[in-house]
Design an enzyme around this catalytic site. Sequence first.
Site, PDB file in Angstrom:
ATOM      1  N   GLU A  42      -1.788  -5.534  -3.547  1.00 21.91           N
ATOM      2  CA  GLU A  42      -1.256  -4.606  -2.804  1.00 21.91           C
ATOM      3  C   GLU A  42      -0.169  -5.537  -2.287  1.00 21.91           C
ATOM      4  O   GLU A  42       1.018  -5.049  -2.544  1.00 21.91           O
ATOM      5  CB  GLU A  42      -1.594  -3.916  -1.970  1.00 21.91           C
ATOM      6  CG  GLU A  42      -2.237  -3.373  -2.369  1.00 21.91           C
ATOM      7  CD  GLU A  42      -3.216  -2.262  -0.641  1.00 21.91           C
ATOM      8  OE1 GLU A  42      -4.177  -1.306  -1.388  1.00 21.91           O
ATOM      9  OE2 GLU A  42      -3.873  -2.785  -0.014  1.00 21.91           O
TER      10      GLU A  42
ATOM     11  N   ASP B 204      -6.420  -5.994  -2.105  1.00 21.37           N
ATOM     12  CA  ASP B 204      -4.962  -6.663  -1.191  1.00 21.37           C
ATOM     13  C   ASP B 204      -4.158  -8.102  -1.196  1.00 21.37           C
ATOM     14  O   ASP B 204      -2.966  -7.190  -0.748  1.00 21.37           O
ATOM     15  CB  ASP B 204      -5.616  -7.435   0.216  1.00 21.37           C
ATOM     16  CG  ASP B 204      -7.082  -6.975   1.266  1.00 21.37           C
ATOM     17  OD1 ASP B 204      -6.515  -5.650   1.306  1.00 21.37           O
ATOM     18  OD2 ASP B 204      -7.373  -7.408   2.154  1.00 21.37           O
TER      19      ASP B 204
ATOM     20  N   ASP C 256       0.610  -0.954  -0.396  1.00 22.27           N
ATOM     21  CA  ASP C 256      -0.116  -0.104  -0.114  1.00 22.27           C
ATOM     22  C   ASP C 256       0.556   1.564   0.166  1.00 22.27           C
ATOM     23  O   ASP C 256       0.767   2.016  -0.659  1.00 22.27           O
ATOM     24  CB  ASP C 256      -0.959   0.024   0.914  1.00 22.27           C
ATOM     25  CG  ASP C 256      -1.871   1.314   1.619  1.00 22.27           C
ATOM     26  OD1 ASP C 256      -2.539   1.646   0.382  1.00 22.27           O
ATOM     27  OD2 ASP C 256      -1.826   1.603   1.973  1.00 22.27           O
TER      28      ASP C 256
END
Length: 228
Positions: A121, A118, A49
């Site tokens: 990332e 998710d 991220d």
Amino acid sequence: MKLSAELKAFEKRLGYQFQTPRLLNEAVTHASMSTPNRDDNQRLEFLGDRVLGLVMAEALLNLDTKASEGQLAPRFNALVRKEACADVAREIDIGEVLRLGRSEMLSGGRRKQALLGDAMEAVIAAVYLDGGFDAARALIIRLWGSRTTSVKEDARDAKTSLQEWAQARGLEPPSYVLTKRSGPDHAPIFTIAAKLSTGQTASATAGAKRAAEQDAAAVLLAQLEQEK
């Protein structure tokens, strides 16, 4: 540790070959599949991220050297939010190689926006750790492609758009209420209702509260558009 045939095929879709296969294995392992001897991708997600954010901030500054912070911020948010990550993940079919526990498999985990975002990332972090920042930057710029150059100044996520809609009409900000939680602790499912002070409401379900709130806001915005 060697890569499976499906992960080797994924490397080709990704356009990056890992020197340390363990990192890719970890990046596609959901918490529902973690064991004492198998790490999941949550730590990589945290790092990825931040790497994505730095790359996008740098790219936007270089693309428009005269843009103000107020102009850059919404563009940045549109490019790094979970929805954008999930869209890119779908294009390279991360869902096909995700390692999920039985409960996540049965609940359609390979298609869930939060899990896909998710994992994207986490893969970014894996490339960063394997090949360095330049490799991660090149990967992100290539995968995000025209999104980076075509993102608009007025780009807003659904929650921001709904709040602005309410404010423009003198209404209180929308509220978000958790109406249901199901699933095991390691893979919960949240149902969130987005509500306006006028009584209008819409609900959505996702594997993360943030994603469910965004989806509920998007559904409510669509309803409001139809009522025009």
